[in-house]
Each structure stands twice: as structure tokens, then as C-alpha cells.
Scaffold this motif. Structure first.
Motif, short mmCIF file in Angstrom:
data_model
loop_
_atom_site.label_atom_id
_atom_site.label_comp_id
_atom_site.label_asym_id
_atom_site.label_seq_id
_atom_site.Cartn_x
_atom_site.Cartn_y
_atom_site.Cartn_z
N LEU A 1 -38.88 8.21 2.63
CA LEU A 1 -37.75 7.46 2.09
C LEU A 1 -37.19 6.48 3.13
CD1 LEU A 1 -35.94 10.26 0.08
CD2 LEU A 1 -37.36 8.42 -0.82
N TRP A 2 -37.08 6.92 4.38
CA TRP A 2 -36.59 6.05 5.45
C TRP A 2 -37.46 4.81 5.59
CZ3 TRP A 2 -35.23 9.79 10.04
CH2 TRP A 2 -33.93 10.28 9.87
N GLU A 3 -38.79 5.01 5.51
CA GLU A 3 -39.72 3.88 5.64
C GLU A 3 -39.50 2.83 4.55
OE1 GLU A 3 -43.52 5.77 5.58
OE2 GLU A 3 -43.32 6.52 7.64
N ARG A 4 -38.86 3.23 3.46
CA ARG A 4 -38.59 2.32 2.35
C ARG A 4 -37.10 1.94 2.30
NH1 ARG A 4 -42.78 5.41 1.83
NH2 ARG A 4 -44.60 4.75 0.68
N SER A 5 -36.45 2.08 3.45
CA SER A 5 -35.04 1.69 3.62
C SER A 5 -34.07 2.48 2.76
CB SER A 5 -34.87 0.18 3.36
OG SER A 5 -35.67 -0.55 4.25
N LEU B 1 -29.66 2.96 -1.74
CA LEU B 1 -29.47 4.38 -2.02
C LEU B 1 -29.16 5.17 -0.76
CD1 LEU B 1 -32.54 5.04 -4.34
CD2 LEU B 1 -30.20 4.54 -5.03
N VAL B 2 -28.41 6.24 -0.95
CA VAL B 2 -28.25 7.28 0.05
C VAL B 2 -28.63 8.57 -0.66
CG1 VAL B 2 -26.67 8.55 1.53
CG2 VAL B 2 -26.39 6.09 1.24
N VAL B 3 -29.59 9.29 -0.11
CA VAL B 3 -30.10 10.50 -0.74
C VAL B 3 -29.76 11.70 0.14
CG1 VAL B 3 -32.16 11.71 -1.52
CG2 VAL B 3 -31.97 9.24 -1.87
N GLU C 1 -48.07 14.64 -2.63
CA GLU C 1 -47.13 14.93 -3.71
C GLU C 1 -45.74 14.40 -3.36
OE1 GLU C 1 -47.11 19.08 -4.70
OE2 GLU C 1 -49.26 19.11 -5.07
N LEU C 2 -45.32 14.57 -2.11
CA LEU C 2 -44.02 14.08 -1.68
C LEU C 2 -43.96 12.56 -1.76
CD1 LEU C 2 -43.47 16.41 1.40
CD2 LEU C 2 -42.29 16.52 -0.80
N ALA C 3 -45.04 11.90 -1.35
CA ALA C 3 -45.08 10.44 -1.40
C ALA C 3 -45.00 9.95 -2.85
CB ALA C 3 -46.35 9.92 -0.74
N GLU C 4 -45.67 10.62 -3.75
CA GLU C 4 -45.64 10.25 -5.17
C GLU C 4 -44.23 10.44 -5.74
OE1 GLU C 4 -46.70 8.60 -8.62
OE2 GLU C 4 -47.93 8.66 -6.82
N PHE C 5 -43.58 11.53 -5.40
CA PHE C 5 -42.22 11.78 -5.88
C PHE C 5 -41.26 10.73 -5.33
CE2 PHE C 5 -38.11 14.11 -5.78
CZ PHE C 5 -37.92 14.14 -7.16
N LYS D 1 -41.99 7.71 -4.54
CA LYS D 1 -42.27 6.47 -5.27
C LYS D 1 -41.57 6.46 -6.62
CE LYS D 1 -46.21 3.63 -6.79
NZ LYS D 1 -45.46 3.03 -7.83
N VAL D 2 -41.54 7.60 -7.30
CA VAL D 2 -40.83 7.70 -8.59
C VAL D 2 -39.35 7.38 -8.40
CG1 VAL D 2 -40.09 9.32 -10.39
CG2 VAL D 2 -42.47 9.31 -9.64
N ILE D 3 -38.75 7.93 -7.36
CA ILE D 3 -37.34 7.68 -7.09
C ILE D 3 -37.11 6.19 -6.82
CG2 ILE D 3 -35.46 8.05 -5.43
CD1 ILE D 3 -36.56 10.90 -5.05
N ILE D 4 -37.92 5.63 -5.96
CA ILE D 4 -37.76 4.23 -5.56
C ILE D 4 -37.98 3.30 -6.75
CG2 ILE D 4 -38.75 2.41 -4.12
CD1 ILE D 4 -39.42 4.83 -2.15
N ASP D 5 -39.02 3.55 -7.52
CA ASP D 5 -39.35 2.68 -8.66
C ASP D 5 -38.33 2.78 -9.79
OD1 ASP D 5 -41.55 1.83 -7.26
OD2 ASP D 5 -43.00 2.98 -8.45
N SER D 6 -37.60 3.90 -9.86
CA SER D 6 -36.64 4.06 -10.96
C SER D 6 -35.35 3.26 -10.74
CB SER D 6 -36.32 5.54 -11.18
OG SER D 6 -35.62 6.06 -10.07
N VAL D 7 -35.11 2.80 -9.53
CA VAL D 7 -33.90 2.03 -9.23
C VAL D 7 -34.26 0.85 -8.31
CG1 VAL D 7 -32.17 3.81 -9.63
CG2 VAL D 7 -33.36 3.73 -7.46
N PRO D 8 -35.05 -0.09 -8.81
CA PRO D 8 -35.50 -1.19 -7.94
C PRO D 8 -34.32 -2.01 -7.40
CG PRO D 8 -36.00 -1.66 -10.24
CD PRO D 8 -35.50 -0.25 -10.17
N GLY D 9 -34.37 -2.29 -6.12
CA GLY D 9 -33.36 -3.11 -5.48
C GLY D 9 -32.05 -2.41 -5.17
N ALA D 10 -31.91 -1.18 -5.59
CA ALA D 10 -30.67 -0.46 -5.33
C ALA D 10 -30.62 0.02 -3.89
CB ALA D 10 -30.54 0.74 -6.27
#
Length: 85
Positions: free
Chosen positions: A53-57, A23-25, A6-10, A12-21
Motif C-alpha cells: 500500500l505504501w508503494e502506491r502512496s 487514503l489512510v488505512v 494474495e496480499l498484492a491482489e487484495f 489492488k482491489v482496494i486501490i482500484d475501488s477508489v481511484p485517485g482518492a
């Protein structure tokens, strides 16, 4: 584990909603107020989410919660009393 999926899916939603941005979360765990639907995540789940999130920079900070004893931290105000209608 199901929670990790569930955490991985969430994440992914964050990452896909702002491609190329870039981010600091800020991760601020929800304070448990005794609500049947919402509960405070375990420290392990917060760390798993941070690592995804770290694994996805995506740089993240885990913030310390405050106001747990009052159910009132970081703008989260709640009462444990039921509303009288």
C-alpha cells in the motif's frame, strides 16, 4: 510466496475501488479465535501488505491488537463454544 501474491491482489482491489482518492488505512490484524477459515496473519504478512500500500502512496498504520485473550478486540466478538441447535 503465495501469500504475498494474495496480499498484492487484495491491495489492488482496494486501490482500484477508489481511484485517485487519498487514503489512510488502519491495519488491524484479525484475532485468532480458532475458526478453520479465518486466522490471524503473520506479522510479516501484515508488513508486506503495508509495504504494498505504501508503494502506491496509501498511508497506513499497523494497529496493536487488544483483547486477544478474550477474542474480542476492535468490535470483533466471538466465542469458542459451538452453538447448540
Amino acid at each position: 510466496p503465495e501469500a504475498a501474491e494474495e496480499l498484492a491482489e487484495f491491495a489492488k482491489v482496494i486501490i482500484d475501488s477508489v481511484p485517485g482518492a487519498k487514503l489512510v488505512v488502519n491495519l488491524i490484524p484479525f484475532n485468532d479465535i480458532g475458526h478453520p477459515t479465518y486466522r490471524k496473519p503473520s506479522d510479516e504478512d501484515v508488513k508486506v501488505f503495508q509495504n504494498i500500500l505504501w508503494e502506491r502512496s496509501i498511508f497506513t498504520h499497523i494497529r496493536t491488537t487488544r483483547g486477544d485473550d478474550e477474542s474480542a478486540a476492535c468490535g470483533q466478538l466471538a466465542t469458542k463454544k459451538e452453538k447448540v441447535r
